[in-house]
Design a protein around this motif. Structure first.
Motif, mmCIF file in Angstrom:
data_model
loop_
_atom_site.group_PDB
_atom_site.id
_atom_site.type_symbol
_atom_site.label_atom_id
_atom_site.label_comp_id
_atom_site.label_asym_id
_atom_site.label_seq_id
_atom_site.Cartn_x
_atom_site.Cartn_y
_atom_site.Cartn_z
ATOM 1 N N ASP A 71 0.797 -1.227 0.000
ATOM 2 C CA ASP A 71 0.000 0.000 0.000
ATOM 3 C C ASP A 71 0.831 1.280 0.000
ATOM 4 N N VAL A 72 2.157 1.186 -0.167
ATOM 5 C CA VAL A 72 3.000 2.386 -0.113
ATOM 6 C C VAL A 72 3.908 2.455 -1.334
ATOM 7 N N ASP A 73 4.514 3.633 -1.522
ATOM 8 C CA ASP A 73 5.449 3.834 -2.620
ATOM 9 C C ASP A 73 6.901 3.724 -2.169
ATOM 10 N N SER A 74 7.175 4.221 -0.963
ATOM 11 C CA SER A 74 8.544 4.269 -0.452
ATOM 12 C C SER A 74 8.564 3.896 1.019
ATOM 13 N N VAL A 75 9.718 3.432 1.483
ATOM 14 C CA VAL A 75 9.890 2.993 2.869
ATOM 15 C C VAL A 75 11.150 3.619 3.444
ATOM 16 N N ARG A 115 10.904 1.652 -3.302
ATOM 17 C CA ARG A 115 12.062 2.473 -2.925
ATOM 18 C C ARG A 115 12.281 2.310 -1.430
ATOM 19 N N PHE A 116 13.525 2.044 -1.034
ATOM 20 C CA PHE A 116 13.828 1.684 0.350
ATOM 21 C C PHE A 116 15.027 2.507 0.825
ATOM 22 N N HIS A 117 14.858 3.192 1.950
ATOM 23 C CA HIS A 117 16.000 3.892 2.545
ATOM 24 C C HIS A 117 16.246 3.357 3.949
ATOM 25 N N VAL A 163 20.695 -4.889 -2.810
ATOM 26 C CA VAL A 163 20.809 -4.006 -3.972
ATOM 27 C C VAL A 163 21.559 -4.713 -5.095
ATOM 28 N N ARG A 164 22.696 -5.304 -4.758
ATOM 29 C CA ARG A 164 23.547 -5.911 -5.770
ATOM 30 C C ARG A 164 22.977 -7.219 -6.318
ATOM 31 N N SER A 165 22.456 -8.052 -5.424
ATOM 32 C CA SER A 165 22.006 -9.379 -5.842
ATOM 33 C C SER A 165 20.605 -9.391 -6.428
ATOM 34 N N PHE A 166 19.724 -8.509 -5.914
ATOM 35 C CA PHE A 166 18.314 -8.587 -6.291
ATOM 36 C C PHE A 166 17.771 -7.295 -6.901
ATOM 37 N N GLY A 167 18.610 -6.269 -7.010
ATOM 38 C CA GLY A 167 18.159 -5.029 -7.627
ATOM 39 C C GLY A 167 17.213 -4.205 -6.780
ATOM 40 N N VAL A 168 17.222 -4.401 -5.462
ATOM 41 C CA VAL A 168 16.375 -3.583 -4.592
ATOM 42 C C VAL A 168 16.813 -2.116 -4.702
ATOM 43 N N ARG A 169 15.848 -1.219 -4.816
ATOM 44 C CA ARG A 169 16.126 0.212 -5.004
ATOM 45 C C ARG A 169 16.329 0.869 -3.642
ATOM 46 N N ALA A 170 17.541 0.691 -3.115
ATOM 47 C CA ALA A 170 17.815 1.128 -1.747
ATOM 48 C C ALA A 170 18.998 2.078 -1.666
ATOM 49 N N SER A 222 15.722 16.277 7.516
ATOM 50 C CA SER A 222 15.815 16.947 6.224
ATOM 51 C C SER A 222 16.829 16.261 5.317
ATOM 52 N N ALA A 223 17.901 15.713 5.902
ATOM 53 C CA ALA A 223 18.890 14.984 5.112
ATOM 54 C C ALA A 223 18.294 13.707 4.524
ATOM 55 N N VAL A 224 17.518 12.990 5.321
ATOM 56 C CA VAL A 224 16.900 11.747 4.833
ATOM 57 C C VAL A 224 15.927 12.044 3.696
ATOM 58 N N LEU A 225 15.131 13.084 3.831
ATOM 59 C CA LEU A 225 14.221 13.459 2.747
ATOM 60 C C LEU A 225 15.000 13.796 1.471
ATOM 61 N N THR A 226 16.127 14.468 1.640
ATOM 62 C CA THR A 226 16.958 14.809 0.491
ATOM 63 C C THR A 226 17.483 13.551 -0.202
ATOM 64 N N ILE A 227 17.948 12.586 0.588
ATOM 65 C CA ILE A 227 18.460 11.332 0.017
ATOM 66 C C ILE A 227 17.343 10.557 -0.663
ATOM 67 N N LEU A 228 16.176 10.517 -0.031
ATOM 68 C CA LEU A 228 15.053 9.798 -0.608
ATOM 69 C C LEU A 228 14.666 10.395 -1.960
ATOM 70 N N ASP A 229 14.797 11.711 -2.079
ATOM 71 C CA ASP A 229 14.407 12.412 -3.302
ATOM 72 C C ASP A 229 15.503 12.378 -4.368
ATOM 73 N N LYS A 230 16.767 12.587 -3.947
ATOM 74 C CA LYS A 230 17.843 12.798 -4.912
ATOM 75 C C LYS A 230 18.943 11.733 -4.880
ATOM 76 N N GLY A 231 18.940 10.877 -3.867
ATOM 77 C CA GLY A 231 20.037 9.932 -3.697
ATOM 78 C C GLY A 231 20.121 8.909 -4.809
ATOM 79 N N GLU A 232 21.342 8.482 -5.099
ATOM 80 C CA GLU A 232 21.574 7.484 -6.147
ATOM 81 C C GLU A 232 21.432 6.087 -5.559
#
Length: 332
Positions: A71-75, A115-117, A163-170, A222-232
């Motif tokens: 039920d969510v887009d990001s975690v 998307r997972f942080h 991330v490496r083995s399964f392509g999780v977007r983290a 604020s840093a976490v929000l920045t990473i969630l939005d712009k982080g690679e």
């Protein structure tokens, strides 16, 4: 990020993040929290019910987690056992939550492609000498020294592997020591503040030379929000606000700010395996993602934190006596 799941969102750093998200974005937030002693529903009071859903449960409960991920887009994964003293007393809960819980979340992120942080700590790097000119960077080797920091290191490595083995977007962030509202009174800064409020002399481990790199919880959010939005995806970012202070200086600042003599504290037995110094180099986060902390100096953030604990005794009072009794039994 219209639908966001925050694990551990009734805890200290997690609840500050939930407040920050509600106040600064249009996102709808689901909080998953086990409500151990460190979680407090009162930390989320006053937030709009049409944008906040609370679910009491364990991040290691795979069926529950799977339903929430659908039920969510990001975690954003804050949930953790995080107190060093407690990990020395009973390590098992740290394995259950920090390792098995993170594994359970990663598997759900994999199934649902979310998307997972992952929130982590600078303690995974061990410690630095007091006179070391270096600071931790994203390339610093892991060298944890307690059951807490070792299980957090293990959870970081799980994220990297998924991330490496399964392509999780983290992405991962390792942050320096947080302070601010809603922090349990067992922790160093709120313990000393609430001691002074109660007329108890603050307590200082050993000589108080241990150095921590302090950051206000609002700046962490604020840093976490920045990473969630712009982080690679796949990258790690270190979050710090250049707030290095030794524990003795912090206690003396608290006493001075609260109108007490700077030396009105007691030395107590040092903690086993007490790391000497943490220091974060957040250059990557600042230069690549454009983040800067709002609290320009530790003193202003500390004054704001003291004011919050003075104004919110009803939030912390019920935990204070049990906390002090526990520390007294250990000579601390």
């Amino acid at each position: 990020m219209q639908r966001l799941l925050v694990t551990g969102g009734a805890g200290f750093i997690g609840s500050n993040f939930v407040h920050h998200v509600i106040e600064n974005t249009d996102a709808h937030v689901t909080v998953l929290d086990k409500l151990t002693y460190a979680g407090n529903r009162a930390s989320l009071e006053g937030l709009p019910s049409d944008r906040l859903r609370f679910v009491e449960g364990d991040i290691a409960d795979a069926e529950l987690v799977d339903g929430l991920f659908a039920d969510v887009d990001s975690v954003v994964h804050y949930a953790a056992e995080s107190h060093n003293d407690n990990s020395l007393h009973d390590p098992r809960p740290f394995l259950d939550t920090n390792i098995i819980g993170t594994y359970t979340l990663l598997e759900a992120a994999r199934r649902h492609d979310r998307r997972f942080h992952h929130i982590s700590t600078d303690e995974v790097y061990g410690d630095l000498e007091l006179d070391d000119p270096e600071r931790f960077t994203e390339q610093t080797p892991y060298n944890p020294s307690s059951p807490y920091s070792s299980t957090k290191a293990g959870s970081d490595l799980l994220v990297r592997a998924w991330v490496r083995s399964f392509g999780v977007r983290a992405t991962i962030s390792n942050c320096s020591n947080n302070y601010g509202p809603y922090q349990h009174v067992e922790k160093f800064i709120p313990r000393q503040i609430t001691n002074v409020i109660r007329g108890i002399r603050p307590k200082l481990y050993g000589a108080g030379q241990n150095v921590r790199d302090w950051i206000h919880a609002d700046d962490h959010s604020s840093a976490v929000l920045t990473i969630l939005d712009k982080g690679e995806i796949g990258e790690t970012y270190l979050i710090g606000a250049d707030g290095e202070k030794d524990n003795k200086s912090v206690v003396e600042l608290i006493l001075t700010e609260m109108g007490q003599p700077a030396d009105a504290y007691d030395h107590v037995t040092d903690r086993a395996g007490h790391d000497l110094r943490y220091a974060i180099d957040s250059t990557k986060l600042r230069t690549e993602l454009g983040w800067t902390p709002a609290f320009g100096d530790f003193e202003s953030g500390l004054a704001s934190t003291i004011a919050w604990y003075r104004d919110n005794e009803a939030w912390w009072a019920s935990s204070k006596d049990a906390t002090e009794s526990f520390y007294a039994s250990k000579g601390q």
